[in-house]
Design an enzyme around this catalytic site. Sequence first.
Site, PDB file in Angstrom:
ATOM      1  CD  GLU A   1      -5.296  -4.887   3.115  1.00 13.59           C
ATOM      2  OE1 GLU A   1      -5.179  -4.791   3.321  1.00 13.59           O
ATOM      3  OE2 GLU A   1      -3.276  -5.024   2.574  1.00 13.59           O
TER       4      GLU A   1
ATOM      5  CD  GLU B   1      -3.256  -1.232   2.109  1.00 10.86           C
ATOM      6  OE1 GLU B   1      -2.791  -0.244   3.661  1.00 10.86           O
ATOM      7  OE2 GLU B   1      -4.321  -1.850   1.618  1.00 10.86           O
TER       8      GLU B   1
END
Length: 836
Positions: free
Chosen positions: A248, A179
């Site tokens: 995710e 991320e």
Amino acid sequence: MKRLLSVLFLLAATVTAVIGVNVTYDHRAVVIDGKRRVMVSGSIHYPRSTPDMWPGLIQKSKEGGLDVIETYVFWNLHEPVRNQYDFEERKDLVKFLKLVADAGLYVHLRIGPYVCAEWNYGGFPVWLHFIPGIQLRTDNEPFKAEMKRFTAKIVNMMKDEKLYASQGGPIILSQIENEYGNVAESYGPAAKSYIKWAASMATSMDTGVPWVMCQQKDAPDPIIDTCNGFYCDGYKPNADNKPTIWTENWTGWFLTFGGAVPYRPVEDVAYAVARFYQRGGTFQNYYMYHGGTNFGRTTGGPFISTSYDYDAPLDEYGAPRQPKWGHLKDLHKAIKLCEEALVATDPTTTSLGQNVEASVYNTSSTCAAFLANVDTQNNATVNFNGNSYHLPAWSVSILPDCKNVAFNTAKINSMATVRKFVAKSVGDKLSDSKAISSDWSYVSEPVGISSNDAFDKKGLVEQINTTADQSDYLWYSISINVKGDKPLLRDESQTTLHVKSLGHVLYLFINGQLEGSAIGNYDHPNFSKDFPVTLKHGKNKLDLLSLTVGLQNYGAFFDKTSTGITGPVKLDGLKNGSVVDLSSQRWTYQVGLKGESLGLHTGGSTLWVSGTPKSQPLTWYKTNFDAPSGDNPIAIDFTGMGKGEAWVNGQSIGRYWPTYIAPSTGCSECSYKGSYSPTKCLKNCGEPSQKLYHVPRSWLKSNGNILVLFEEKGGDPTQISFATQELESVCSQVSESHPLPMEAWSEDKSKSKPSVSLECTHPNQVISSIKFASFGTPQGTCGNYSHGECKTTDALSIIQKACIGSRSCSVDVSTTTFGDPCIGVVKSLAVEASCA
Ligand SMILES: *[C@@H]1O[C@H](CO)[C@@H](O)[C@H](O)[C@H]1NC(C)=O
Ligand SMILES: *[C@@H]1O[C@H](CO)[C@@H](O)[C@H](O)[C@H]1NC(C)=O
Ligand SMILES: *[C@@H]1O[C@H](CO)[C@@H](O)[C@H](O)[C@H]1NC(C)=O
Ligand SMILES: *[C@@H]1O[C@H](CO)[C@@H](O)[C@H](O)[C@H]1NC(C)=O
Ligand SMILES: *[C@@H]1O[C@H](CO)[C@@H](O)[C@H](O)[C@H]1NC(C)=O
Ligand SMILES: *[C@@H]1O[C@H](CO)[C@@H](O)[C@H](O)[C@H]1NC(C)=O
Ligand SMILES: *[C@@H]1O[C@H](CO)[C@@H](O)[C@H](O)[C@H]1NC(C)=O
Ligand SMILES: CC(=O)N[C@H]1CO[C@H](CO)[C@@H](O)[C@@H]1O
């Protein structure tokens, strides 16, 4: 001959097992040995459960329809001290991956090594912070050297164990960084060169399987950029030759101390997943599939709770959360029925009206369709391919043959269960008391400085720099002299000590007595507080105990987040009206507690004295106990205690904090329809954020176990009790109009009816009673059904006959079975049963 044959067979099996598979990708999918695959993945973090739980978790993942298990690698767990590695027990990554391989599942190994994950310091060892000249997660030589060293350590370990798919192992994908795209801007131009470096560092390790970067739009080739979020439909990777991967998909949300318990309705999770595959996705991962427990001091945040349940399909203790687990299992079957069409072509999406669309994967040999109603309120009836379909609001229907509906995300066929924690007495107690023990011993932790390692310093120190996270605790101590002859202070009631702290928790002791405390929360770990204080004439001892509750794990430069009492600390209430600022005076500091340095958590030492002082701050307690009988999961209900940490046979079950109560508002009724957010669906408002704490069965012997608590605020250990997780009810409610149960899909469709299926999850149990059964228009939810206006009279006896005494049963939802109590009304069958 037979023997020879089996030897040959074995040889053949071994040979195929060591021959690797070729994992590549193209614009549609991950390609394994030349074949595009549609895959479903789920996150299980190995240190958040115990090795004896792993086979069960992996098996239930497989039964739930997963193809891939995804895990992070937790650097700070494996290298607590630089160059000293630990891969034992819960940290046995290789063992975990081999169990996944044994179950026939693949692995996505997300090395990071920054992992976020609500994990202490995002998975970075705190010692990184002290390397001269280091800047984490950017183009910085000392950091890159460490990151490369750890990545290589893990990659080589995997290679040595032949765990990459290219070597015949289970790992088909691997992730570097995590991320970073969300924060890259804050790191300026160095972000770009750092990501380039990370990409080439990773690919140079030559694992033979593709690498991904999540939330990284500029991931350099050949790294695949992937999506994280509650919804990822419409995500497009940064090159035409890369598949759409969702790394995710948040199945729920994490709990914090001080927060209410978040949950995410399964109809919405299923909707998000179906939309993803509808719009071209081929690889999706549930974050989390099993959340588990943050044992020890592994939580991040700060203020992440010890439970990391996440409302995942497998609950904290490893049991299927129903109907979530089962409904997603049905979804996975429906998606797999479409696999051939999904990998053959891109979808063609057309509008079927306002907020309704069809996506068709159509080739000359195969056809699959997804019909979506993205309206948050209104149901729709649409015509598609010559037929009419009812689409409830915020739902997707899956048609593996472009004609028959195999699954609708809003219609649950799966069984529901109610599991409860029931207080359990231990050992051969004569009384009815559910207390773990009435026989405790204790050690009082000294208030203030007690160690030879204490040190003096002018001014207030930053906590993480000082403790290096070796302990949650840091004492700040100082003395104040109030002159007796000419008192400095005004009327005592007007004297206050003002303390400003960056967090996370503070206890103030004056002359050895606890005078007050202050706490932050997840959104604001920091606080300012005015403590009314009473000082005596002469010398007064001020001891401020500052605590961390997990270190920051997310955000740009999260590693530089400061904590502790950085000031000002001021005394207000002087006779002449001015304020004494203690901030820049000379303070004495002590890292950690005396009990920690003595290793009291193991229960050893000769300092223990018999007795159970109550409401006494800073107290270590110890008792012996027998394991609760049976094999159901165990928790300790900490109601009665304040805040602290607990150890069972020397192993930390984590921080406990039953006195941190969630806000009383915010838990209103939540609909699955419409976009989800972490605050949309909350429960347990006004109650402790967490009162139950997992004690893994494998940490217990049948008797002679040692429980040690360190209590900070003051509590009563005779009130705490064991609770075991019991299955209260299994339920199912299915409508006549539901799509066919998935099992019927490949059979003769004209004959099959929707059906209610019940199963006792424990292998030694059977359905022992039917608590409720109604065919007609029953209302309510599992544990709370009631009859509607329309009902038959004999539903109960029909179900009793079909189910009692069996481990599982299935009954058609049909007027043929039950008769028709209200012609023309769509009826459903609701059943609640118990197992014994
Ligand atoms: C792996 O597959 C790719 C494309 O599917 C092919 O180009 C490559 O040669 C294969 N590699 C091996 C080692 O078989
Ligand atoms: C699939 O393609 C065939 C041939 O082009 C066409 O006849 C058929 O209508 C298509 N089916 C759907 C559901 O679009
Ligand atoms: C929409 O459809 C659902 C499920 O089929 C049904 O329960 C509900 O009553 C319908 N709502 C309206 C307003 O028709
Ligand atoms: C905590 O920190 C935030 C941001 O730095 C600040 O806005 C807020 O006022 C602080 N709160 C307290 C109680 O000091
Ligand atoms: C620790 O100390 C260093 C140097 O004194 C300082 O730059 C840094 O900001 C401090 N760290 C934190 C987390 O405050
Ligand atoms: C008030 O008294 C304190 C303590 O003696 C002293 O430090 C301070 O300078 C005094 N302030 C004024 C305005 O006299
Ligand atoms: C059960 O249903 C009744 C009436 O519908 C409702 O008042 C009650 O809150 C429900 N209880 C639970 C636990 O859902
Ligand atoms: C951190 C993050 O990516 N959050 C996203 C999760 O998904 C929702 C819904 O798509 C977004 O609004 C968030 O930004």
